[in-house]
Motif scaffolding. Structure first.
Motif, PDB file in Angstrom:
ATOM      1  N   ARG A 523      27.661  48.426  38.917  1.00 58.31           N
ATOM      2  CA  ARG A 523      26.500  48.369  38.039  1.00 58.31           C
ATOM      3  C   ARG A 523      26.054  46.921  37.930  1.00 58.31           C
ATOM      4  N   TYR A 524      24.804  46.725  37.557  1.00 60.61           N
ATOM      5  CA  TYR A 524      24.318  45.353  37.409  1.00 60.61           C
ATOM      6  C   TYR A 524      25.195  44.584  36.423  1.00 60.61           C
ATOM      7  N   ASP A 525      25.609  45.267  35.353  1.00 54.91           N
ATOM      8  CA  ASP A 525      26.375  44.544  34.332  1.00 54.91           C
ATOM      9  C   ASP A 525      27.855  44.389  34.712  1.00 54.91           C
ATOM     10  N   ASP A 526      28.232  44.815  35.919  1.00 58.51           N
ATOM     11  CA  ASP A 526      29.579  44.521  36.401  1.00 58.51           C
ATOM     12  C   ASP A 526      29.653  43.122  36.990  1.00 58.51           C
ATOM     13  N   ILE A 527      28.524  42.437  37.064  1.00 54.01           N
ATOM     14  CA  ILE A 527      28.472  41.168  37.773  1.00 54.01           C
ATOM     15  C   ILE A 527      28.113  40.030  36.819  1.00 54.01           C
ATOM     16  N   ILE A 528      28.923  38.980  36.835  1.00 57.91           N
ATOM     17  CA  ILE A 528      28.537  37.748  36.124  1.00 57.91           C
ATOM     18  C   ILE A 528      28.554  36.609  37.133  1.00 57.91           C
ATOM     19  N   VAL A 529      27.567  35.763  37.044  1.00 60.59           N
ATOM     20  CA  VAL A 529      27.544  34.546  37.850  1.00 60.59           C
ATOM     21  C   VAL A 529      27.681  33.370  36.882  1.00 60.59           C
ATOM     22  N   ILE A 530      28.709  32.558  37.096  1.00 64.93           N
ATOM     23  CA  ILE A 530      28.978  31.462  36.163  1.00 64.93           C
ATOM     24  C   ILE A 530      28.834  30.112  36.861  1.00 64.93           C
ATOM     25  N   HIS A 531      28.055  29.259  36.289  1.00 67.80           N
ATOM     26  CA  HIS A 531      28.019  27.853  36.716  1.00 67.80           C
ATOM     27  C   HIS A 531      28.826  27.097  35.663  1.00 67.80           C
ATOM     28  N   PRO A 532      29.906  26.436  36.082  1.00 70.67           N
ATOM     29  CA  PRO A 532      30.861  25.933  35.090  1.00 70.67           C
ATOM     30  C   PRO A 532      30.329  24.849  34.156  1.00 70.67           C
ATOM     31  N   ASP A 533      29.355  24.087  34.570  1.00 68.59           N
ATOM     32  CA  ASP A 533      28.895  23.007  33.698  1.00 68.59           C
ATOM     33  C   ASP A 533      27.753  23.492  32.814  1.00 68.59           C
ATOM     34  N   PRO A 534      27.996  23.567  31.491  1.00 71.92           N
ATOM     35  CA  PRO A 534      26.940  24.094  30.622  1.00 71.92           C
ATOM     36  C   PRO A 534      25.674  23.238  30.661  1.00 71.92           C
ATOM     37  N   VAL A 594      30.059  29.644  40.751  1.00 69.07           N
ATOM     38  CA  VAL A 594      29.296  28.879  41.736  1.00 69.07           C
ATOM     39  C   VAL A 594      29.398  27.384  41.464  1.00 69.07           C
ATOM     40  N   ASN A 595      29.120  26.615  42.474  1.00 69.79           N
ATOM     41  CA  ASN A 595      29.193  25.147  42.381  1.00 69.79           C
ATOM     42  C   ASN A 595      30.528  24.673  41.812  1.00 69.79           C
ATOM     43  N   ALA A 596      31.586  25.308  42.308  1.00 69.82           N
ATOM     44  CA  ALA A 596      32.919  25.001  41.790  1.00 69.82           C
ATOM     45  C   ALA A 596      33.326  23.568  42.114  1.00 69.82           C
ATOM     46  N   GLN A 597      32.678  22.959  43.103  1.00 65.89           N
ATOM     47  CA  GLN A 597      33.056  21.584  43.465  1.00 65.89           C
ATOM     48  C   GLN A 597      32.978  20.651  42.258  1.00 65.89           C
ATOM     49  N   GLU A 598      32.182  21.024  41.276  1.00 62.79           N
ATOM     50  CA  GLU A 598      32.049  20.158  40.100  1.00 62.79           C
ATOM     51  C   GLU A 598      33.278  20.215  39.210  1.00 62.79           C
ATOM     52  N   CYS A 599      34.208  21.107  39.528  1.00 58.63           N
ATOM     53  CA  CYS A 599      35.443  21.174  38.756  1.00 58.63           C
ATOM     54  C   CYS A 599      36.523  20.330  39.389  1.00 58.63           C
ATOM     55  N   ASP A 600      36.146  19.484  40.313  1.00 63.66           N
ATOM     56  CA  ASP A 600      37.107  18.530  40.843  1.00 63.66           C
ATOM     57  C   ASP A 600      36.509  17.139  40.760  1.00 63.66           C
ATOM     58  N   VAL A 601      36.704  16.509  39.637  1.00 64.13           N
ATOM     59  CA  VAL A 601      36.251  15.127  39.480  1.00 64.13           C
ATOM     60  C   VAL A 601      37.500  14.258  39.489  1.00 64.13           C
ATOM     61  N   SER A 602      37.346  12.972  39.361  1.00 61.50           N
ATOM     62  CA  SER A 602      38.560  12.179  39.234  1.00 61.50           C
ATOM     63  C   SER A 602      38.516  11.458  37.901  1.00 61.50           C
ATOM     64  N   VAL A 627      33.020  29.688  44.716  1.00 60.57           N
ATOM     65  CA  VAL A 627      32.275  29.131  45.839  1.00 60.57           C
ATOM     66  C   VAL A 627      31.680  27.772  45.484  1.00 60.57           C
ATOM     67  N   GLY A 628      31.409  26.998  46.515  1.00 61.54           N
ATOM     68  CA  GLY A 628      30.836  25.683  46.294  1.00 61.54           C
ATOM     69  C   GLY A 628      30.680  24.970  47.622  1.00 61.54           C
ATOM     70  N   HIS A 629      30.450  23.677  47.574  1.00 60.88           N
ATOM     71  CA  HIS A 629      30.264  22.920  48.812  1.00 60.88           C
ATOM     72  C   HIS A 629      30.783  21.503  48.619  1.00 60.88           C
ATOM     73  N   GLY A 630      30.871  20.783  49.706  1.00 59.20           N
ATOM     74  CA  GLY A 630      31.228  19.367  49.613  1.00 59.20           C
ATOM     75  C   GLY A 630      32.732  19.140  49.505  1.00 59.20           C
ATOM     76  N   PRO A 631      33.113  17.855  49.447  1.00 60.12           N
ATOM     77  CA  PRO A 631      34.533  17.485  49.459  1.00 60.12           C
ATOM     78  C   PRO A 631      35.305  18.036  48.256  1.00 60.12           C
ATOM     79  N   GLY A 632      34.649  18.142  47.082  1.00 63.96           N
ATOM     80  CA  GLY A 632      35.325  18.688  45.910  1.00 63.96           C
ATOM     81  C   GLY A 632      35.763  20.118  46.167  1.00 63.96           C
ATOM     82  N   MET A 633      34.875  20.898  46.783  1.00 61.11           N
ATOM     83  CA  MET A 633      35.202  22.289  47.086  1.00 61.11           C
ATOM     84  C   MET A 633      36.302  22.361  48.136  1.00 61.11           C
TER      85      MET A 633
END
Lengths: 716, 227
Positions: A523-534, A594-602, A627-633
């Motif tokens: 169902r549509y409501d079975d799906i959530i898309v989360i971008h971690p940075d508010p 999505v954009n999980a690479q932002e969860c790897d900072v230093s 999912v994400g992209h770049g070196p952090g991902m």
């Protein structure tokens, strides 16, 4: 000692309750569960709480009618009444009835410790017992034809908290192996509460109670049912259930209503049991909140979000500032509540819990639920001794001691399967994170107390669970039930995927969601898309939402204003997009991070962004895609691959106290002022670099000592 | 086959919604529908539009009216601060006969412009607002059949649902003009340029104001350059 467990609810007969408990504890040949002030029974004459109910594989169901003092009254009539009503309740459970016969036997005993010679007054079939004669009376009861299965079913029926969790709406599935069909089976299996959750609901503590638990262990439902239980027991009490995201309000009201209807046959009285925001604002019942009520009652100046952000230097400290100011100014706050239950307490500053404590009547029944790892604010909650302060003699006002009733840990995780939960923990703690140059550990953060790992449901597989030692931890089948992961291959349950660019990621996501709703029977409501940075969720989720919209797939962004507190709009099929704040307390079958690479900072703030990742992953009931992209991902992907190679076990060296301290400093979140100072310093370093590169400053211009020290420090 | 003008208006609206979703200014929306409602009669509406009448009652409190509309999802789009947009057009015999373009701001939340930072960053306690806002709805109506010179201009602007408030407007508004009007006057900030990022104009409606009406204070819809 007998093998009876006691679940101490509330029955207003403390002396007889205590004596019954002691007497039952001494009986050797009895096991089972004994509930005080439970179950509640709805009848046409109103509701009824049974003083005590023993469910035992040896004896069947024994109801206790407790008498404090020597006045027995018409106890025979009471016994008949209680037994008949409980029988009627149990008969509703088909699995307990054969033909027209109720399988578990129901007995009733009047327990009157103040009566000296109960045998003398006992009438046929209506036993009266005191402490001494209890054993004799119980020895007359036998459960013929008992079995473990039947005993468990009887217990579940008595607890009867099972039906409350059931799903909201039906799902239509046509293929037995589609994701929709899998989800349906999962939802049916997790509809029941487990024993520990039921205990946490019923057990009532005179004072402060803390409920800790993993994401998905049912903290929110436990709090809701607890509020409902207290409300049914004490309809005149003023009870508040409070939280910080509007999206939770609807859930609370639903759970409380379901419990009250099932247990007492009555709708809750919302003027007595209040589901309110922690903050609140003027404008009627619907907007009310704890802090606003405090200001109203004490005549303190009220700050709203905007004025508090300005007054207390930034939106992060706004609520803490407002609570602290109000508490300091109000010398003698009125006692407004009999009980307050706080959800997501890890996101509140201690000042808010102190404020709740201040407006509670003795014995200060404050229940707070929290999960350290879901803390998104950066500052973690200190132990209760520090939160609530000390009395005039310097003794802490609140201490939970070793009492498991005061400090409940829910260790079973029902929402997340083992692979999902362990993935969340591995990444949240940085278990397989590569150590940065010059550092002995890649860990991001760690529990101060190693024993906590076992308390939250991990088992030691290898090594020693001690500081400075190597340890290998795994979930057990008990704490992470197998059925939660048997539905799909592990490689399908958790997927980490790296893309070349954000646009590529977004395009993939759109295809996946289309497939989910068109082929997978989700169902549509079975799906959530989360971008971690508010802070960036809006703009970054926009392009994905627009692309779906253009393909005719309805979606919405969970905003501040999620109307009528409905996070998922069940009537209008729509895929939910959200930042991390509004995702809290909610769950779905398919979660895309999505954009999980932002969860790897230093450096600073790393713990905070890892907690976001943890919180996002643990929203998933069945599948999660990070999912994400770049070196952090790339680095996150490597951490995940390591975890997979370790068969979803956590293999690491437990940090020593010295390392723990360092982690706290290095990865802590900075206050806005600190961040500003750090930025300035970084700016100066960048300037120095630029000058050197441009040749405006030559290395030789620096004196030898400075140069040498710089080289040494930078190459560390 | 729906008339060309109707198809153009629907496409215009779809493009605008996609662009606002992409910018993160629209949180929720309903797909525009173009359907035949009679012989040569077409309308552009949205799912949930059947409840639009709750917004028209005389004696309904604005607060309740807003929540009814929002709760029934009776909107073309819901904006970042809870403001609702409704866009509906009717066509007969190939040309526009009616439109109803309404904006309902939220009675509970502070207007976007008061704190755009917090809105864009999804601050947790955004809904904690103590000042009671005096929000008022506004509506651009176009109705050929009800028009009476000066007393009921064909196209007019009604502020705050005030009875008899019909400020003459020179021509019907395309979705592009209506949305720009709302964004420019209620959402645009010096830091956040929403208007110039809007898709280009695709259509112009011919002027409908009468000579008498144009002697009064009136609103002028400019003729846009079509690309």
């Amino acid at each position: 000692m007998s093998n009876v467990h006691f679940i101490r609810g509330d029955n207003a007969k403390p002396v007889a309750t205590q004596l019954l408990r002691e007497a039952l504890s001494k009986l050797k040949d009895i096991s089972g569960e004994c509930f005080f002030g439970y179950p509640l029974i709805a009848t046409s004459e109103g509701k009824y709480a049974i003083d005590a109910t023993l469910v035992s594989p040896e004896k069947g169901v024994v109801i206790f009618d407790l008498v404090e003092g020597s006045e027995l009254g018409d106890y025979a009539a009471r016994q008949d009444d209680l037994a008949n009503k409980l029988e009627a309740k149990l008969r509703m459970h088909k699995e307990l009835v054969k033909g027209r016969q109720l399988l578990p036997p129901i007995q009733a005993v009047t327990f009157a410790p103040a009566i000296n010679n109960p045998q003398a007054i006992t009438q046929n079939e209506y036993p009266v017992a005191n402490v001494d004669s209890l054993a004799t009376v119980l020895s007359g009861f036998q459960w013929q034809g008992a079995s473990e299965a039947l005993y468990q079913r009887t217990l579940s029926a008595i607890e009867s908290l099972s039906s409350i969790r059931k799903g909201l709406s039906k799902r239509d599935t046509h293929r037995p192996d589609s994701r929709g069909a899998i989800l349906k089976r999962l939802e049916d299996s997790i509809a029941t509460l487990d024993r520990r959750q039921s205990r946490a609901v019923i057990e009532t503590v005179d004072g402060v109670q803390r409920i800790r638990g993993l994401a998905g262990s049912g903290k929110t439902i436990v709090l809701a049912l607890k509020a409902a239980y207290l409300h049914t027991q004490h309809p005149d009490w003023r009870i508040a259930v409070t939280f910080n995201t509007r999206s939770l309000k609807g859930q609370f009201r639903r759970f409380i209503t379901a419990f009250c209807l099932e247990q007492s046959g009555e709708e809750p009285d919302w003027t007595k049991v209040r589901v309110v925001n922690a903050w609140g604002a003027p404008g009627g019942e619907d907007r009310d909140g704890i802090y606003y009520e405090f200001c109203r009652a004490t005549g303190q100046e009220f700050y709203d979000f905007r004025t508090a952000s300005i007054r207390f230097q930034g939106s992060d400290c706004a609520f803490d500032g407002a609570c602290t100011a109000a508490l300091q100014a109000a010398s003698d706050p009125p006692e407004l509540y009999d009980a307050i239950l706080v959800d997501e307490a890890q996101d509140f500053a201690p000042s808010f819990l102190r404020l709740c404590y201040a407006i509670l009547k003795p014995p200060k029944r404050l229940v707070y639920a929290y999960d350290e790892l879901q803390n998104l604010s950066g500052a973690s909650l200190p132990p209760p001794e520090d939160i609530f302060g000390k009395d005039a003699q310097g003794r802490p006002l609140v201490s939970l001691g070793e009492d498991p009733c005061r400090d409940v840990i829910l260790q079973k995780c029902y929402r997340n399967s083992r692979p999902i939960l362990v993935t969340a923990h591995a990444l949240g703690f940085g278990i397989y994170r590569e150590p940065p140059k010059g550092s002995e550990t890649g860990l991001v953060q760690m529990f101060d107390h190693p024993a906590l790992w076992e308390e939250i449901g991990y088992r030691l597989r290898e090594g020693r669970l001690e500081k400075g030692q190597r340890v290998v931890l795994e979930r057990t089948d008990e704490t992470s039930p197998r059925f939660l992961e048997d539905h799909s291959l592990i490689d399908d349950i958790v997927i980490f995927k790296i893309f070349n660019s954000e646009a590529e990621q977004n395009a993939w996501l759109v295809e996946q969601i289309k497939k989910n709703v068109q082929e997978d029977e989700l169902r549509y409501d079975d799906i959530i898309v989360i971008h971690p940075d508010p802070r960036t969720a809006r703009e970054r989720l926009g392009p994905i939402r627009a692309a779906l919209y253009e393909q005719g797939i309805q979606n919405h962004l969970a905003g501040v204003d999620t109307e009528a507190d409905v996070f998922f709009k069940t009537e209008a099929p729509s895929v939910t997009f959200t930042g991390i704040y509004r995702a809290k307390g909610n769950e779905a079958g398919m979660v895309y991070v999505v954009n999980a690479q932002e969860c790897d900072v230093s450096g600073p703030g790393l713990a905070n962004v890892r907690n976001r990742l943890f919180t996002a992953i643990t929203r998933s009931k069945a599948w999660v895609r990070v999912v994400g992209h770049g070196p952090g991902m790339e680095r996150l992907l490597r951490e995940f691959q390591q975890l997979k190679q370790h068969d979803f076990r956590l293999d690491f060296t437990y940090p020593t106290d010295a390392v723990l301290n360092k982690l706290r400093i290095v990865h802590r979140d900075l206050s806005p002022q600190e961040r500003q100072r750090l930025d300035q310093k970084r700016g100066r370093a960048a300037e120095l670099l630029k000058d050197l590169e441009r040749g405006e400053l030559m290395p030789e211009d620096l004196d030898a000592d400075t140069r040498e020290r710089l080289i040494r420090l930078l190459s560390r | 086959m729906p008339p060309r003008e109707a198809r153009l208006i629907k496409e215009d609206l779809e493009r605008l919604l996609a662009s606002l979703i992409e910018r993160g200014i629209v949180d929720d929306q309903n797909f525009p529908l173009l359907r035949q409602v009679g012989r040569e009669a077409y309308e552009i509406t949205f799912e949930g539009a059947e409840h639009v009448a709750v917004g028209m009652g005389d004696d309904v409190d604005y607060d309740k009216m807003y929540h009814d509309l929002a709760g029934r999802r009776c909107f073309s789009a819901k904006l970042i601060d809870g403001g609702l947009l409704q866009l509906m057009y009717s066509f007969k015999g190939g040309h526009l006969t009616k439109h109803r373009l309404a904006y309902y701001p939220s009675p509970d939340l502070s207007p976007f412009r008061e704190d755009p930072e917090s809105y864009l960053h999804d601050a947790l306690f955004l809904d904690i607002v103590s000042r009671r806002i005096v929000p008022f709805p506004l509506r651009f109506d176009f109705d050929e059949s009800a028009a009476r010179d000066v007393h009921h201009p064909r196209c007019h602007l009604t502020l705050g649902d005030a009875k008899g408030c019909r400020i003459p407007v020179s021509a019907p508004l395309t979705p592009r003009w209506f949305i720009e009007f709302v964004l420019r006057h209620f959402y645009q900030t010096p830091q956040l340029d929403l208007v110039s990022a809007l898709p280009a104009h695709k259509h112009n409606f011919a002027a409908t104001i009468t000579a008498n009406e144009s002697k009064l204070i009136h609103v002028v819809v400019p003729q846009a350059a079509i690309t």
